[in-house]
Design an enzyme around this catalytic site. Structure first.
Site, mmCIF file in Angstrom:
data_model
loop_
_atom_site.group_PDB
_atom_site.id
_atom_site.type_symbol
_atom_site.label_atom_id
_atom_site.label_comp_id
_atom_site.label_asym_id
_atom_site.label_seq_id
_atom_site.Cartn_x
_atom_site.Cartn_y
_atom_site.Cartn_z
ATOM 1 C CB CYS A 1 44.058 17.228 -27.090
ATOM 2 S SG CYS A 1 42.551 17.941 -28.137
ATOM 3 C CG HIS B 1 43.507 17.642 -23.189
ATOM 4 N ND1 HIS B 1 43.664 18.826 -23.727
ATOM 5 C CD2 HIS B 1 42.611 16.895 -24.015
ATOM 6 C CE1 HIS B 1 42.701 18.998 -24.511
ATOM 7 N NE2 HIS B 1 42.096 17.946 -24.690
ATOM 8 C CG ASN C 1 39.446 20.158 -25.834
ATOM 9 O OD1 ASN C 1 41.013 20.723 -25.979
ATOM 10 N ND2 ASN C 1 39.070 19.051 -26.123
HETATM 11 N N1 ACO Z 1 23.330 20.265 -25.204
HETATM 12 C C1 ACO Z 1 22.145 19.475 -24.897
HETATM 13 N N2 ACO Z 1 22.168 18.243 -25.199
HETATM 14 C C2 ACO Z 1 23.075 17.829 -25.860
HETATM 15 C C3 ACO Z 1 24.332 18.285 -26.205
HETATM 16 C C4 ACO Z 1 24.315 19.815 -25.982
HETATM 17 N N3 ACO Z 1 25.324 20.731 -26.362
HETATM 18 N N4 ACO Z 1 25.215 17.715 -26.898
HETATM 19 C C5 ACO Z 1 24.599 16.309 -26.875
HETATM 20 N N5 ACO Z 1 23.440 16.458 -26.501
HETATM 21 C C6 ACO Z 1 22.431 15.283 -26.184
HETATM 22 C C7 ACO Z 1 22.550 14.237 -27.079
HETATM 23 O O1 ACO Z 1 22.056 14.262 -28.358
HETATM 24 C C8 ACO Z 1 22.053 13.049 -26.421
HETATM 25 O O2 ACO Z 1 20.709 13.092 -26.537
HETATM 26 P P1 ACO Z 1 19.761 11.847 -26.498
HETATM 27 O O3 ACO Z 1 20.010 10.926 -25.458
HETATM 28 O O4 ACO Z 1 18.390 12.260 -26.875
HETATM 29 O O5 ACO Z 1 20.350 11.292 -27.998
HETATM 30 C C9 ACO Z 1 22.341 13.392 -24.845
HETATM 31 O O6 ACO Z 1 22.477 14.692 -24.594
HETATM 32 C C10 ACO Z 1 23.698 12.704 -24.303
HETATM 33 O O7 ACO Z 1 24.672 12.745 -25.258
HETATM 34 P P2 ACO Z 1 25.843 12.142 -25.068
HETATM 35 O O8 ACO Z 1 26.741 12.190 -26.295
HETATM 36 O O9 ACO Z 1 25.857 10.554 -24.530
HETATM 37 O O10 ACO Z 1 26.530 12.883 -23.895
HETATM 38 P P3 ACO Z 1 27.847 12.896 -23.174
HETATM 39 O O11 ACO Z 1 27.490 12.942 -21.771
HETATM 40 O O12 ACO Z 1 28.733 11.749 -23.748
HETATM 41 O O13 ACO Z 1 28.339 14.300 -23.466
HETATM 42 C C11 ACO Z 1 30.179 15.327 -24.662
HETATM 43 C C12 ACO Z 1 28.798 14.476 -24.469
HETATM 44 C C13 ACO Z 1 30.406 16.404 -23.689
HETATM 45 C C14 ACO Z 1 30.524 15.496 -25.910
HETATM 46 C C15 ACO Z 1 31.332 13.979 -24.192
HETATM 47 O O14 ACO Z 1 30.998 12.897 -24.797
HETATM 48 C C16 ACO Z 1 32.651 14.357 -24.097
HETATM 49 O O15 ACO Z 1 33.168 15.156 -23.563
HETATM 50 N N6 ACO Z 1 33.265 13.628 -24.764
HETATM 51 C C17 ACO Z 1 34.773 13.688 -24.984
HETATM 52 C C18 ACO Z 1 35.151 14.878 -26.066
HETATM 53 C C19 ACO Z 1 36.599 15.171 -25.785
HETATM 54 O O16 ACO Z 1 37.270 15.117 -24.830
HETATM 55 N N7 ACO Z 1 36.951 15.605 -27.201
HETATM 56 C C20 ACO Z 1 38.243 15.783 -27.387
HETATM 57 C C21 ACO Z 1 39.414 15.034 -27.684
HETATM 58 S S1 ACO Z 1 41.013 15.607 -27.844
HETATM 59 C C22 ACO Z 1 41.205 16.495 -29.545
HETATM 60 O O17 ACO Z 1 42.295 16.118 -29.965
HETATM 61 C C23 ACO Z 1 40.384 17.446 -30.190
#
Ligand code: ACO
Length: 331
Positions: A113, A255, A285
């Site tokens: 990204c 980003h 994203n």
């Molecule tokens: N819907 C409902 N619940 C969900 C979902 C969903 N879509 N996804 C995860 N959960 C659950 C998990 O299973 C977890 O449940 P548990 O507590 O029972 O285990 C709970 O929600 C919390 O999960 P987390 O992973 O801690 O959630 P978080 O608040 O971290 O959000 C997310 C997850 C949105 C993926 C976040 O971590 C994020 O945005 N990370 C950065 C991602 C990013 O920027 N990636 C791109 C990088 S750039 C590139 O080069 C592609």
């Protein structure tokens, strides 16, 4: 630096197809409320069967060249950032060059990204250092093709888009354009965001496909934690390199990965919400397309104006990070 690369034209291209949070509620165990609260995303664009990374890049690139007031033959170099290439061989730039009608050198650049800012810096440096007149820089992705539709941790995040910028050269030392930049990569974190199958390490076999090794995998929480730090450190280093303060930045164009990452980063950098460009709610994203898509939108609707100081900052798989400080406008 006596010569400077400035943005002479820009354009974006997004598919018409929309994937809303309500659509995702039907596919995986998630809710609109969870997605909006945890990411800020409401919908993403998805390429149709006949749209590809190259076709979106051609649309954005050709329009940017036209809006720069140039014929395709005026482009001396094409740099295309993508994590979702048209096919393994040849590089996507070959398809895009043919589609736009250029025969100049072209190469693809992979930095996740952060790819567009890397491509901007590479293109600007070759423009100013190599005596070129115009460089076309494109960020283009069809992430819908590499996201596992059954993985709720990733399928809610990503969308498809392309955006392009034409760089021109000015020999005036006070000209607008690229003022400062910062690039980095922490290769100890390669496993945080990856597609393991299909490359030299793990060539595609029926077994790798059965195991889903062709899908994107991400450790979201750890990516999140590192992303905030990377954007803040890289953005601050870039401002310091240019000798400007956050208070002087007219627009912060981060980003668009997660609204909470954007909010945390701009807060720590000391940039207010009203000077931050955010469109994640409509596109999700879009990886290498995300920063130029946001830039193009804000320039088109008149938020970013000539003379404005614009700080772009991204991070991605690698983990890479990249920031660029631009003075918007023509010399
Ligand atoms: N819907 C409902 N619940 C969900 C979902 C969903 N879509 N996804 C995860 N959960 C659950 C998990 O299973 C977890 O449940 P548990 O507590 O029972 O285990 C709970 O929600 C919390 O999960 P987390 O992973 O801690 O959630 P978080 O608040 O971290 O959000 C997310 C997850 C949105 C993926 C976040 O971590 C994020 O945005 N990370 C950065 C991602 C990013 O920027 N990636 C791109 C990088 S750039 C590139 O080069 C592609």
């Amino acid at each position: 630096m006596n010569t400077r690369a400035f943005v002479a034209g820009w354009a974006s291209a997004v598919p018409d197809g929309r994937l809303t949070n309500a659509d995702l509620e039907q596919r995986v165990d998630t809710t609109d409320a969870w997605i909006v609260e945890r990411t800020g995303i409401r919908e993403r664009r998805v390429a149709s069967r006949d749209q590809t990374t190259a076709s979106l890049a051609i649309e954005a690139g050709a329009t940017a060249v036209k809006y720069a007031g140039l014929a395709p033959e005026a482009i001396d170099l094409l740099v295309l950032a993508t994590a979702t290439p048209e096919q393994p061989i040849p590089h996507t730039g070959a398809f895009v060059g043919e589609g736009i009608g250029v025969r100049c050198g072209s190469f693809d650049l992979g930095a996740g990204c952060a790819g567009f800012v890397y491509a901007l810096v590479a293109g600007a440096s070759m423009l100013t250092g190599g005596g070129l007149e115009h460089v076309l820089v494109i960020g283009a992705e069809t992430l819908s093709r590499i996201v596992n539709p059954a993985d709720r941790g990733t399928c809610i995040l990503f969308g498809d888009a392309a955006a392009a910028m034409v760089l021109g050269r000015s020999d005036r030392p006070d000209a607008p354009g690229l003022l400062a930049w910062d690039l980095g990569c922490d290769g100890s974190a390669t496993g945080l965001l990856e597609i393991r199958g299909g490359g030299s390490r793990m060539p595609t076999t029926p077994e790798t496909v059965a195991a889903g090794e062709h899908w994107l995998r991400m450790q979201g929480q750890e990516v999140f934690r590192r992303a905030v730090r990377a954007v803040v450190d890289s953005g601050a280093a870039t401002l310091e390199g240019a000798g400007v303060t956050a208070a002087e930045v007219d627009w912060f164009v981060p980003h668009q990965a997660n609204l909470r990452i954007i909010d945390a980063a701009r807060h720590r950098l000391g940039i207010p919400e009203e000077r931050t460009v955010v469109n994640i709610e409509r596109y999700g994203n879009t990886s290498a397309a995300s920063i130029p898509l946001a830039l193009a939108e804000a320039a088109d609707d008149g938020r970013i104006r000539d003379g404005d100081l614009v700080l772009c900052s991204g991070f991605g798989a690698g983990m890479t990070w990249a920031s660029a400080l631009l003075r918007w406008g023509h010399p």
